[in-house]
Write a protein that holds these residues in place. Structure first.
Motif, PDB file in Angstrom:
ATOM      1  N   ASN A  72      52.921  47.171  29.086  1.00  0.00           N
ATOM      2  CA  ASN A  72      53.223  47.042  30.510  1.00  0.00           C
ATOM      3  C   ASN A  72      54.508  47.760  30.884  1.00  0.00           C
ATOM      4  O   ASN A  72      54.757  48.039  32.049  1.00  0.00           O
ATOM      5  CB  ASN A  72      53.348  45.561  30.893  1.00  0.00           C
ATOM      6  CG  ASN A  72      52.028  44.832  30.761  1.00  0.00           C
ATOM      7  OD1 ASN A  72      50.994  45.466  30.606  1.00  0.00           O
ATOM      8  ND2 ASN A  72      52.074  43.522  30.819  1.00  0.00           N
ATOM      9  N   GLY A  84      55.917  43.937  38.315  1.00  0.00           N
ATOM     10  CA  GLY A  84      55.517  42.628  37.812  1.00  0.00           C
ATOM     11  C   GLY A  84      56.713  41.862  37.316  1.00  0.00           C
ATOM     12  O   GLY A  84      57.780  42.412  37.094  1.00  0.00           O
ATOM     13  N   GLU A 514      44.384  41.738  33.649  1.00  0.00           N
ATOM     14  CA  GLU A 514      45.805  41.860  33.966  1.00  0.00           C
ATOM     15  C   GLU A 514      46.271  43.298  33.780  1.00  0.00           C
ATOM     16  O   GLU A 514      47.011  43.843  34.600  1.00  0.00           O
ATOM     17  CB  GLU A 514      46.628  40.939  33.070  1.00  0.00           C
ATOM     18  CG  GLU A 514      48.131  41.057  33.331  1.00  0.00           C
ATOM     19  CD  GLU A 514      48.977  40.388  32.261  1.00  0.00           C
ATOM     20  OE1 GLU A 514      49.996  39.776  32.615  1.00  0.00           O
ATOM     21  OE2 GLU A 514      48.618  40.479  31.071  1.00  0.00           O
ATOM     22  N   HIS A 518      47.623  46.649  36.862  1.00  0.00           N
ATOM     23  CA  HIS A 518      48.799  47.508  36.979  1.00  0.00           C
ATOM     24  C   HIS A 518      48.482  48.796  37.731  1.00  0.00           C
ATOM     25  O   HIS A 518      49.397  49.508  38.133  1.00  0.00           O
ATOM     26  CB  HIS A 518      49.349  47.835  35.588  1.00  0.00           C
ATOM     27  CG  HIS A 518      50.166  46.727  34.995  1.00  0.00           C
ATOM     28  ND1 HIS A 518      49.601  45.598  34.443  1.00  0.00           N
ATOM     29  CD2 HIS A 518      51.503  46.553  34.888  1.00  0.00           C
ATOM     30  CE1 HIS A 518      50.556  44.799  34.009  1.00  0.00           C
ATOM     31  NE2 HIS A 518      51.717  45.352  34.277  1.00  0.00           N
ATOM     32  N   ARG A 527      41.527  40.831  41.593  1.00  0.00           N
ATOM     33  CA  ARG A 527      41.620  39.492  42.162  1.00  0.00           C
ATOM     34  C   ARG A 527      40.242  39.001  42.630  1.00  0.00           C
ATOM     35  O   ARG A 527      39.894  37.823  42.469  1.00  0.00           O
ATOM     36  CB  ARG A 527      42.615  39.468  43.317  1.00  0.00           C
ATOM     37  CG  ARG A 527      44.045  39.757  42.896  1.00  0.00           C
ATOM     38  CD  ARG A 527      45.013  39.470  44.037  1.00  0.00           C
ATOM     39  NE  ARG A 527      45.045  38.046  44.322  1.00  0.00           N
ATOM     40  CZ  ARG A 527      45.786  37.168  43.649  1.00  0.00           C
ATOM     41  NH1 ARG A 527      46.569  37.569  42.662  1.00  0.00           N
ATOM     42  NH2 ARG A 527      45.765  35.882  43.953  1.00  0.00           N
ATOM     43  N   ALA A 548      42.827  33.946  33.405  1.00  0.00           N
ATOM     44  CA  ALA A 548      43.302  35.120  34.135  1.00  0.00           C
ATOM     45  C   ALA A 548      44.403  34.765  35.118  1.00  0.00           C
ATOM     46  O   ALA A 548      45.280  35.596  35.414  1.00  0.00           O
ATOM     47  CB  ALA A 548      42.135  35.790  34.864  1.00  0.00           C
ATOM     48  N   THR A 551      48.405  35.104  34.196  1.00  0.00           N
ATOM     49  CA  THR A 551      48.879  36.458  33.926  1.00  0.00           C
ATOM     50  C   THR A 551      49.669  36.925  35.145  1.00  0.00           C
ATOM     51  O   THR A 551      49.865  36.184  36.112  1.00  0.00           O
ATOM     52  CB  THR A 551      47.708  37.419  33.673  1.00  0.00           C
ATOM     53  OG1 THR A 551      46.940  37.557  34.887  1.00  0.00           O
ATOM     54  CG2 THR A 551      46.794  36.909  32.561  1.00  0.00           C
ATOM     55  N   LEU A 552      50.102  38.180  35.104  1.00  0.00           N
ATOM     56  CA  LEU A 552      50.842  38.720  36.240  1.00  0.00           C
ATOM     57  C   LEU A 552      50.006  38.724  37.514  1.00  0.00           C
ATOM     58  O   LEU A 552      50.554  38.715  38.615  1.00  0.00           O
ATOM     59  CB  LEU A 552      51.314  40.145  35.919  1.00  0.00           C
ATOM     60  CG  LEU A 552      52.391  40.254  34.839  1.00  0.00           C
ATOM     61  CD1 LEU A 552      52.723  41.712  34.557  1.00  0.00           C
ATOM     62  CD2 LEU A 552      53.642  39.500  35.237  1.00  0.00           C
ATOM     63  N   VAL A 553      48.686  38.728  37.378  1.00  0.00           N
ATOM     64  CA  VAL A 553      47.831  38.643  38.564  1.00  0.00           C
ATOM     65  C   VAL A 553      48.075  37.322  39.277  1.00  0.00           C
ATOM     66  O   VAL A 553      48.185  37.267  40.506  1.00  0.00           O
ATOM     67  CB  VAL A 553      46.347  38.780  38.171  1.00  0.00           C
ATOM     68  CG1 VAL A 553      45.454  38.674  39.401  1.00  0.00           C
ATOM     69  CG2 VAL A 553      46.102  40.113  37.458  1.00  0.00           C
ATOM     70  N   SER A 583      47.807  28.339  31.622  1.00  0.00           N
ATOM     71  CA  SER A 583      48.186  29.130  32.795  1.00  0.00           C
ATOM     72  C   SER A 583      49.289  28.448  33.591  1.00  0.00           C
ATOM     73  O   SER A 583      50.192  29.111  34.114  1.00  0.00           O
ATOM     74  CB  SER A 583      46.953  29.376  33.678  1.00  0.00           C
ATOM     75  OG  SER A 583      46.043  30.226  33.012  1.00  0.00           O
TER      76      SER A 583
END
Length: 740
Positions: A72, A84, A514, A518, A527, A548, A551-553, A583
């Motif tokens: 990343n 992120g 994820e 990016h 999403r 999911a 994560t950064l999402v 999560s």
């Protein structure tokens, strides 16, 4: 019932999609052959008997593997980067060494001299030099690719001799905190450079390092990224580092490369005047200037200078071709590296062993070579034979050859490079000449070798079944990069199958999405796909959605993520899954502790028993983590509650439910013991727990608390906190309503 297909670019609605049973069966066979195959996915939404609760150890191993896989952070040409949050988490450490291994890499005086010869001063460099000389520590906060390493070496060379400069490096997080503890061992008279990557940094740590460096007559330059490292909060020890004018960088490197050219050139009219005129013409060219404006880093400009120097005798009309050659250099190198030919009775063909190993070397950049060998062997010996006719069988196996023959010099990083790594790695690691080459190889493999697509998907699927977490994480990240090249195909034939399979595959599917997010073009589509999983009737897809969101999402829209996790947490299908708790823990540690803690408090008092169990699991995970690199022995949950009475009340409710829960009490009591032991070295924490613990252990837990305190007193006779609480309980303990 239809499984969630690829979400359309503008929507996240669930759609039916055909699977690829043949490819999937082959991948399962590959994994089964290695003794680590996944469980077959359920074909319906019926919840089969299962138990996948996991614990904090599973979460910790997964997050450590994610931290070690730094894809990343790499500036990518094949995939656009997105912003992120930087994730940083320390496990709770009680009175012991943190176990971080720090490598000391010497920088040769020749390398320092070359840097000084070509370095271009940056803004505020005289002030930087003065601060380093006076304070013995300096933090350079800037963007990757801005020339921070060159500036750091130049500054250190101004404070100490060229042969006394070293690089301190660790693959683990918390290198500066470990350096503070081991300063007498690691810091010697001379200069030291430390690259933090995207780790955060506190003023107290910098001040401590300055004091220790002065004591050891050492000078320390710390390189950090803007964002995690805020120079305004670290003044006067930190300076924002901006890259030098790229035109000046090009000029000095072009002049250096062409300095001895006339004497070695075969052209009769080549002279110093000719090279000077060529340099001036290049610097004045509008094409060159536009190219510099789009250059991603100082290093790329140095490479551009090398390409220009090679074209000194080309006509000006070919300048566009030269610039195009530079822009496409990594892709051409990737194609060249994969075109390994060997002569057979049927003519030249690709050597599958060597080709497989080079792909593995590129894909596992930064990993120990043992991972490269393992992944390469799976591709060469297990996957590719099912797609090729190999008669006769190859007599020369890939691992019977030397590494230098398998990986050409133009692919590997130079041993003398000033970047961290090289022969001093322990264990030795795969190091590409350019990190972006990995993404170029991925692009070439996918787009230029159509026959490799099926083996590539099967290979990644087999790698996700491997026992090492870091191999599974990297395989998932590669799949995420492939999504940016062909979302529909990769999702249909790979990610959807993972999302409907065992826990390891579901976690990899979440991580792949994820990675794909990016790419700014895919954020909404990713999403939408996760929301499609959330609405699926199959529990496996619901579980993948829960993973999911960790994560950064999920961090990009915390309120929506908390709503989705609550919706998933109420469902019977996920009652035995740890994904919701994982999560929630990730959100808390990744920078959203307030909203996450508020949600947990609502869950623990909810009438839905499933939500309460997910809240307890989250507590048991978070209770293992320290408050940060400066306070590794203080629990992060206790640290937040010490400053907020409402957080303390919520923490009491969580602990009491966990200590009384049939499935959680054993682990909860053990974690509470660890908290009490941690308080022995932290007076503030001890004072806090002396008031909090009696509230947690009030009736009906009083008798059980006495039993455990007695047992702990025998196991830890030197623990003052345990002794104090035991005495407090014997003297009457808290009031009956102390735990309200």
């Amino acid at each position: 019932q239809a499984d969630p297909g690829p979400a359309p670019p503008s929507a996240g609605a669930e759609a039916g999609a055909a699977g690829a049973p043949g490819d999937r069966a082959a991948a399962k066979n590959a994994a089964a052959k290695d003794g680590d195959g996944p469980r077959a996915a359920q074909d319906s939404g019926r919840a089969a008997p299962r138990r996948e609760t996991g614990d904090g150890g599973d979460f910790t191993r997964y997050q450590q593997a994610r931290q070690q896989n730094g894809l990343n952070k790499i500036l990518r040409s094949a995939v656009a980067t997105g912003s992120g949050s930087a994730f940083y988490a320390e496990q709770l450490s009680i009175g012991g060494d943190n176990g971080i291994e720090i490598q000391v890499l010497s920088v040769s005086s020749l390398t320092v001299a070359q840097q000084l010869d070509s370095h271009q001063d940056v803004d505020q460099q005289p002030q930087m030099a003065a601060r380093l000389a006076a304070q013995h520590v300096l933090v350079l906060a800037g963007q990757p690719g801005s020339g921070r390493q060159s500036t750091a070496l130049t500054l250190l060379a101004g404070c100490c001799s060229d042969d006394s400069i070293k690089i301190l490096h660790s693959e683990a997080q918390g290198i500066l905190q470990a350096l503070c503890q081991r300063a007498d061992e690691l810091l010697t008279p001379g200069g030291f450079m430390v690259d933090l990557g995207d780790q955060p940094l506190k003023l107290s740590t910098v001040e401590t390092l300055g004091h220790l460096a002065r004591k050891q007559r050492a000078f320390l330059v710390v390189i950090g990224e803007l964002g995690p490292v805020d120079p305004d909060r670290l003044r006067p020890h930190a300076v924002e580092h901006r890259r030098p004018p790229l035109g000046d960088v090009l000029a000095v490197h072009l002049s250096r490369l062409l300095a001895g050219h006339p004497g070695a050139c075969a052209h009769q009219d080549c002279s110093a005047e000719h090279t000077a005129a060529f340099t001036a013409r290049m610097l004045e060219s509008q094409q060159v200037q536009r190219t510099l404006d789009g250059a991603p880093s100082v290093r790329s400009v140095v490479e551009f200078a090398e390409v220009l120097a090679q074209s000194i005798h080309s006509e000006d009309t070919s300048l566009s071709d030269v610039i195009g050659q530079w822009r496409d250099r990594l892709r051409r190198l990737a194609k060249q590296l994969l075109q390994v030919s060997t002569q057979t009775s049927h003519g030249p063909v690709l050597d599958p062993h060597r080709q497989a190993f080079r792909i593995a070397y590129a894909f596992f950049h930064g990993h120990p070579l043992s991972d490269v060998f393992e992944a390469g062997d799976v591709l060469s010996a297990t996957v590719l034979p099912r797609y090729e006719t190999r008669e006769p069988a190859p007599t020369n196996h890939v691992f019977e050859r030397e590494l230098d023959q398998l990986i050409p010099q133009e692919m590997r990083a130079s041993v003398d490079t000033t970047s961290v790594g090289g022969v001093d790695d322990n264990p030795r690691r795969a190091r590409l000449v350019d990190e972006e080459l990995m993404h170029a190889v991925i692009e070439v493999v996918w787009h230029d070798y159509d026959s490799l697509r099926d083996p590539l998907r099967e290979w990644l699927t087999a790698l996700v079944a491997r026992p090492l977490e870091r191999i599974r994480v990297r395989a998932a990240q590669i799949a995420g990069i492939l999504l940016s090249h062909d979302f529909d195909s990769v999702y249909r034939d790979l990610i959807r199958n993972w999302a409907g399979d065992s826990a390891a595959y579901r976690q990899s599917a979440a991580l792949a999405l994820e990675m794909a997010a990016h790419d700014p073009r895919l954020v909404q589509r990713v999403r939408g796909q996760i929301r499609s999983w959330l609405g699926s009737p199959r529990w496996q897809f619901q579980d993948s959605a829960a993973r999911a969101y960790g994560t950064l999402v999920g961090a990009q829209d915390v309120p929506d993520t908390l709503w989705a996790l609550r919706e998933l947490g109420t469902r019977q299908e996920l009652a035995f899954s740890s994904s919701v708790a994982f999560s929630m823990s990730w959100l808390y540690l990744a920078g959203s502790p307030g909203p996450t803690a508020d949600a947990l408090d609502r869950w623990i008092t909810s009438e839905n028993d499933h939500l309460a169990k997910h809240a307890i699991r989250t507590l048991l995970i978070l209770s293992r983590y320290g408050a940060g690199p400066d306070r590794r022995d203080r629990p992060v949950l206790a640290d937040a509650a010490m400053a907020d009475p409402d957080r303390a009340d919520a923490l009491v409710r969580l602990w009491r439910r966990a200590l009384m829960g049939q499935d959680s009490s054993t682990r909860a009591w053990d974690q509470l013991r660890r908290w009490l032991l941690a308080a022995d070295a932290d007076k503030e924490l001890a004072a806090f727990l002396e008031t909090l613990a009696p509230r947690i252990c009030a009736r009906p837990l009083t008798l059980r608390t006495g039993f455990y305190l007695g047992m702990w007193a025998g196991r830890h006779p030197d623990s003052g906190t345990v002794r104090q609480l035991r005495q407090q309980l014997a003297n009457g303990g808290p009031a009956p309503d102390a735990a309200t």
